[in-house]
Design a protein around this motif. Structure first.
Motif, PDB file in Angstrom:
ATOM      1  N   GLN A 620     100.797  65.281  49.568  1.00 30.78           N
ATOM      2  CA  GLN A 620      99.267  65.643  49.005  1.00 30.78           C
ATOM      3  C   GLN A 620      99.140  64.969  47.761  1.00 30.78           C
ATOM      4  O   GLN A 620      99.739  64.631  46.787  1.00 30.78           O
ATOM      5  CB  GLN A 620      99.303  66.994  48.609  1.00 30.78           C
ATOM      6  N   VAL A 621      97.789  64.300  47.809  1.00 28.69           N
ATOM      7  CA  VAL A 621      97.195  63.877  46.973  1.00 28.69           C
ATOM      8  C   VAL A 621      95.855  63.961  46.483  1.00 28.69           C
ATOM      9  O   VAL A 621      95.216  64.401  47.586  1.00 28.69           O
ATOM     10  CB  VAL A 621      97.284  62.007  47.120  1.00 28.69           C
ATOM     11  N   THR A 622      95.253  64.174  45.177  1.00 33.86           N
ATOM     12  CA  THR A 622      94.077  64.777  44.833  1.00 33.86           C
ATOM     13  C   THR A 622      93.516  63.578  43.793  1.00 33.86           C
ATOM     14  O   THR A 622      94.168  63.589  42.985  1.00 33.86           O
ATOM     15  CB  THR A 622      93.887  65.832  44.409  1.00 33.86           C
ATOM     16  N   VAL A 623      92.272  63.253  44.429  1.00 32.96           N
ATOM     17  CA  VAL A 623      91.551  62.484  43.418  1.00 32.96           C
ATOM     18  C   VAL A 623      90.157  63.069  43.155  1.00 32.96           C
ATOM     19  O   VAL A 623      89.500  63.578  43.898  1.00 32.96           O
ATOM     20  CB  VAL A 623      91.341  60.958  44.133  1.00 32.96           C
ATOM     21  N   SER A 624      90.004  63.140  41.889  1.00 32.13           N
ATOM     22  CA  SER A 624      88.925  63.684  41.301  1.00 32.13           C
ATOM     23  C   SER A 624      87.918  62.768  40.199  1.00 32.13           C
ATOM     24  O   SER A 624      88.733  62.105  39.381  1.00 32.13           O
ATOM     25  CB  SER A 624      89.119  65.136  40.771  1.00 32.13           C
ATOM     26  N   THR A 635      90.927  61.523  37.767  1.00 35.42           N
ATOM     27  CA  THR A 635      92.410  62.162  37.687  1.00 35.42           C
ATOM     28  C   THR A 635      93.100  62.007  39.146  1.00 35.42           C
ATOM     29  O   THR A 635      92.514  62.353  40.439  1.00 35.42           O
ATOM     30  CB  THR A 635      92.162  63.577  37.697  1.00 35.42           C
ATOM     31  N   ILE A 636      94.144  61.286  39.459  1.00 36.94           N
ATOM     32  CA  ILE A 636      94.907  61.232  40.526  1.00 36.94           C
ATOM     33  C   ILE A 636      96.262  61.870  40.379  1.00 36.94           C
ATOM     34  O   ILE A 636      97.107  61.683  39.587  1.00 36.94           O
ATOM     35  CB  ILE A 636      95.360  59.855  40.958  1.00 36.94           C
ATOM     36  N   GLU A 637      96.361  63.084  41.304  1.00 41.43           N
ATOM     37  CA  GLU A 637      97.589  63.642  41.145  1.00 41.43           C
ATOM     38  C   GLU A 637      98.184  64.073  42.174  1.00 41.43           C
ATOM     39  O   GLU A 637      97.728  64.244  43.438  1.00 41.43           O
ATOM     40  CB  GLU A 637      97.275  65.435  40.505  1.00 41.43           C
ATOM     41  N   GLN A 681      95.535  60.248  34.486  1.00 43.51           N
ATOM     42  CA  GLN A 681      94.207  60.603  34.022  1.00 43.51           C
ATOM     43  C   GLN A 681      93.704  59.614  33.113  1.00 43.51           C
ATOM     44  O   GLN A 681      94.080  58.963  32.287  1.00 43.51           O
ATOM     45  CB  GLN A 681      94.024  62.047  33.166  1.00 43.51           C
ATOM     46  N   ALA A 682      92.677  59.011  33.752  1.00 42.41           N
ATOM     47  CA  ALA A 682      91.770  57.800  33.053  1.00 42.41           C
ATOM     48  C   ALA A 682      90.701  58.478  32.339  1.00 42.41           C
ATOM     49  O   ALA A 682      89.730  58.844  32.918  1.00 42.41           O
ATOM     50  CB  ALA A 682      91.475  56.573  33.854  1.00 42.41           C
ATOM     51  N   PHE A 683      90.634  58.149  30.965  1.00 44.43           N
ATOM     52  CA  PHE A 683      89.252  58.609  30.331  1.00 44.43           C
ATOM     53  C   PHE A 683      88.622  57.299  29.726  1.00 44.43           C
ATOM     54  O   PHE A 683      88.664  56.443  29.024  1.00 44.43           O
ATOM     55  CB  PHE A 683      89.455  59.417  29.230  1.00 44.43           C
ATOM     56  N   LEU A 684      87.439  56.971  30.561  1.00 43.09           N
ATOM     57  CA  LEU A 684      86.712  55.722  30.370  1.00 43.09           C
ATOM     58  C   LEU A 684      85.152  56.071  29.834  1.00 43.09           C
ATOM     59  O   LEU A 684      84.816  56.817  30.355  1.00 43.09           O
ATOM     60  CB  LEU A 684      86.527  55.085  31.773  1.00 43.09           C
ATOM     61  N   PRO A 685      85.170  55.378  28.598  1.00 46.41           N
ATOM     62  CA  PRO A 685      83.628  55.483  28.172  1.00 46.41           C
ATOM     63  C   PRO A 685      82.653  54.960  28.917  1.00 46.41           C
ATOM     64  O   PRO A 685      82.699  54.136  29.682  1.00 46.41           O
ATOM     65  CB  PRO A 685      83.636  54.879  26.793  1.00 46.41           C
ATOM     66  N   ILE A 686      81.596  55.532  29.265  1.00 42.72           N
ATOM     67  CA  ILE A 686      80.393  55.240  30.113  1.00 42.72           C
ATOM     68  C   ILE A 686      79.948  53.992  29.147  1.00 42.72           C
ATOM     69  O   ILE A 686      79.484  54.212  28.057  1.00 42.72           O
ATOM     70  CB  ILE A 686      79.254  56.463  30.320  1.00 42.72           C
ATOM     71  N   SER A 687      79.457  52.819  30.134  1.00 38.73           N
ATOM     72  CA  SER A 687      79.327  51.648  29.458  1.00 38.73           C
ATOM     73  C   SER A 687      77.791  51.510  28.927  1.00 38.73           C
ATOM     74  O   SER A 687      76.687  52.407  29.414  1.00 38.73           O
ATOM     75  CB  SER A 687      79.236  50.441  30.299  1.00 38.73           C
ATOM     76  N   GLU A 688      77.365  51.128  27.654  1.00 39.48           N
ATOM     77  CA  GLU A 688      76.042  51.199  27.078  1.00 39.48           C
ATOM     78  C   GLU A 688      75.467  50.005  27.804  1.00 39.48           C
ATOM     79  O   GLU A 688      73.975  50.160  27.663  1.00 39.48           O
ATOM     80  CB  GLU A 688      76.167  51.049  25.706  1.00 39.48           C
ATOM     81  N   VAL A 689      75.934  48.963  28.178  1.00 40.13           N
ATOM     82  CA  VAL A 689      75.338  47.770  28.821  1.00 40.13           C
ATOM     83  C   VAL A 689      74.875  47.937  30.157  1.00 40.13           C
ATOM     84  O   VAL A 689      75.799  48.144  30.899  1.00 40.13           O
ATOM     85  CB  VAL A 689      76.064  46.486  28.437  1.00 40.13           C
TER      86      VAL A 689
END
Length: 691
Positions: A620-624, A635-637, A681-689
């Protein structure tokens, strides 16, 4: 930098319990009302100890108990005076009065016991003293294990429901006092007690209800301490926790009474009892002492010194009496000499200890700077941890209410670290200057109870800012480089998206049209040689179209620009879905997160799904996907084998970390359950450009 403006405190009149009034300087009424009985209790305790140690009665069973009662009579009244003169709440002064009453009762119980031991057994005065001792020891003991825990540390009950426990403690103590007074215990054969006129039945009518009321009150007191520890935080929790050590020591010494040889058993118990009022006094005046006059701080030092010297004198006299035998005058003289020798160094250490307890290392600025230097020089210290180190050191070493570090990055002030409590607006600020330029500032909150920062604290903080400025300048440069890197990555992805669009919609469409024209021309031409040439041209154009498509897929993840990030990840999940592997994709409403974050999120998700297929053995894999504030959270768990101890970063994990960090984000890899499953878990800032 110049120290912040710290105005002198205006003289003000304090209410009952203050030290001095601004006008006349006379002791406040509340302090006098506490001081007089406290002095009487101390004198009674000292006299009781001297009588026992010099009266040839140490071998009698009640004699050692005199030292324990005297310890209560010495410690609690003295600390009650310290609480009375401190600027504390009315509830805290109520707690001080309870301690004073118990201390006075215990002191006179000790004195009555000591005099009864040395007087003739058949004297009328001896019977009266025994009767008084039986009445006094109850109020000298039970309030300390019922009312004090209920009221500690601020003198206020936890709520209305706890009033019943306090009333049970008061009524139960009163009933026990009457019952014990009516039927006192005999002095173990040393002082014969005649049968009281009041029958034992009448005494039990008071004693049994009193015990039934006091027992639940004791349990309620313990429960109140537990509730306060669990519901409080910061200084309030430390106020309660500071009582744990002496209380645990007293409990351990009491339980070990049979194993400790005499007279060490009684001395250990007396010393442990003396530590209790000291701990209570320190905790109760924790807030009030911050903004008090020098006289109040000296009062606490004097109270602590009196308790320590009295305990030292009693201990020395008891030991000398036990080892030297007869010769009470010599023993008393030697004990007084020992006490006098340690008076000056003990007073110096206590004064320094009180200042250190409430003001940290303010008296030794070089110690603060040395500790900060050690923290900054810690091996492997990440430059991004410097602000946290500075805040923690300032709050810990100077006991300040809070600290915050601001950093100037691209003409923008950013709070990068904080410690302790919140720092209010307008709080004193100390600039970090490096090579003549301001790189940031340290903002601090005064100690709880202080209205403004003390000039001595300001001087130390200015030196702290100077010492930490080079490290903060390095962090500023690091963040500027990181921002430049993020801007470059975002611009790169925007340019790649533009190139892909132009290649796909421009050159790709042109080549596809040319191929159709070539195929149409072949069908119209009948010459075999011309057909072969047109066939070759068509194959070349088809190969060029395939190369353009390959270049477009390399520039941007497939499907992200056309279908959106959520749908593209769903298609990637479809490619790895198999009969033994169920993949669930959960995508909420996503705004435009920018081309850089889209590309990083897709490639991290694709690499994580590939790792699941290759290594995890999951079913079982969950991607959110979700957006929290200005951060895209991927998140990939899975429920696979998880990360095992000793597993390092493979190529895939390293690539995922790199993709997140180049955007200024972060990647967290963990095992949700015990060595089973993996969560990325990847925490990615929303690009400003954007394009």
């Amino acid at each position: 930098m110049p120290a912040p403006d710290v105005a002198p405190r205006p003289l003000r009149r304090r209410g009952a319990g203050g030290v001095l009034s601004a006008a006349g300087g006379a002791p406040a009424t509340g302090a006098i009302a506490t001081l007089v009985p406290a002095v009487v209790a101390v004198v009674a305790s000292v006299v009781a100890v001297i009588v026992v140690l010099t009266g040839e009665v140490w071998s009698l069973a009640p004699a050692p108990q005199v030292l324990v009662d005297a310890a209560v009579g010495l410690g609690f009244p003295v600390i009650a005076v310290g609480i009375a003169v401190a600027e504390v709440t009315a509830g805290a002064r109520t707690l001080g009065r309870v301690m004073l009453v118990s201390g006075v009762a215990a002191a006179f119980a000790a004195l009555c016991t000591a005099l009864a031991l040395v007087l003739p057994p058949d004297a009328t005065s001896t019977a009266v003293l025994v009767q008084l001792q039986g009445w006094l020891w109850v109020p000298g003991f039970f309030p300390l294990i019922t009312l004090v825990p209920l009221l500690y540390p601020d003198g206020l009950l936890l709520g209305r429901g706890w009033r019943l426990a306090a009333r049970c403690a008061v009524v139960g103590t009163a009933l026990l006092s009457v019952g014990v007074c009516l039927y006192p215990e005999p002095f173990l054969g040393q002082v014969p007690v005649e049968k009281p006129v009041t029958s034992e039945t009448v005494a039990m009518a008071f004693t049994v209800p009193g015990a039934l009321l006091v027992g639940p009150a004791v349990l309620a007191g313990l429960a109140a301490l537990v509730v306060r520890v669990r519901s409080s935080h910061g200084v309030a929790r430390r106020q309660v926790a500071v009582l744990v050590v002496p209380a645990a020591l007293l409990l351990a010494v009491t339980l070990a009474q049979g194993a400790i040889p005499s007279p060490w058993d009684v001395l250990a118990q007396a010393v442990a009892i003396l530590l209790l009022p000291l701990a209570i006094g320190v905790a109760v005046t924790r807030h009030g002492l911050y903004d008090l006059d020098l006289a109040v701080r000296r009062a606490l030092v004097a109270a602590s010194l009196a308790v320590c010297l009295a305990g030292l004198y009693v201990s020395a006299l008891a030991l000398l009496r036990a080892f030297l035998g007869p010769g009470p005058t010599a023993g008393a003289a030697l004990a007084a000499g020992i006490t006098g020798v340690v008076l000056q160094p003990l007073a110096k250490r206590l004064s320094a200890g009180v200042d250190r307890l409430y003001y940290g290392e303010r008296a030794d600025p070089y110690a603060v700077l040395a500790l900060l230097g050690q923290d900054l020089a810690t091996a492997g210290l990440d430059v991004s941890s410097v602000p946290d180190v500075v805040c923690d050191r300032v709050v810990t070493s100077l006991r300040l209410g809070g600290a915050e570090v601001e950093l100037d990055v691209d003409h923008e002030r950013r709070a990068v670290a904080e410690a302790g409590g919140s720092v209010p607006e307008g709080a004193p600020a100390f600039e970090f200057r490096h090579r003549g330029e301001v790189v940031g500032r340290l903002r601090v909150a005064p100690r709880p109870g202080e209205r403004r920062l003390d000039p001595r604290d300001a001087e130390i903080l200015a030196h702290v800012a100077d010492q930490a400025a080079p490290a903060l300048a390095a962090l500023q440069l690091h963040q500027q480089l990181q921002r430049s890197r993020q801007a470059l990555v975002a611009t790169r992805e925007v340019e790649r998206r533009r190139l892909r669009r132009e290649l796909h919609d421009g050159l790709g469409a042109t080549l596809a049209g040319m191929r159709l024209q070539v195929e149409s021309a072949r069908r119209l031409v009948g010459d075999a040689t011309a057909q072969r040439l047109l066939d070759g041209t068509g194959e070349g154009i088809a190969q060029a179209v395939a190369e353009v498509r390959h270049i477009c897929e390399g520039l941007r993840p497939p499907g992200v620009d056309d279908l959106g990030l959520g749908r593209a990840i769903a298609l990637a999940a479809d490619r790895v879905r198999a009969p033994g592997l169920d993949v669930t994709v959960e995508v909420g409403s996503l705004p435009d997160v920018g081309p850089a974050s889209e590309a990083a999120a897709y490639r991290i998700a694709a690499e994580a799904l590939a790792n699941v297929v290759r290594h995890s053995g999951a079913s079982q894999v969950t991607v959110s996907l979700a957006v929290e504030d200005t951060v895209l959270v991927l998140t990939i768990e899975d429920d696979g084998v998880g990360l095992q101890p000793g597993d390092g970063r493979g190529v895939g994990l390293t690539s995922m970390h790199h993709r997140a960090e180049e955007l200024g984000g972060r990647l967290v890899v963990s095992t949700p359950t015990s060595l089973r499953g993996t969560r990325i878990q990847a925490f990615l800032p929303i690009s400003e450009v954007s394009s």
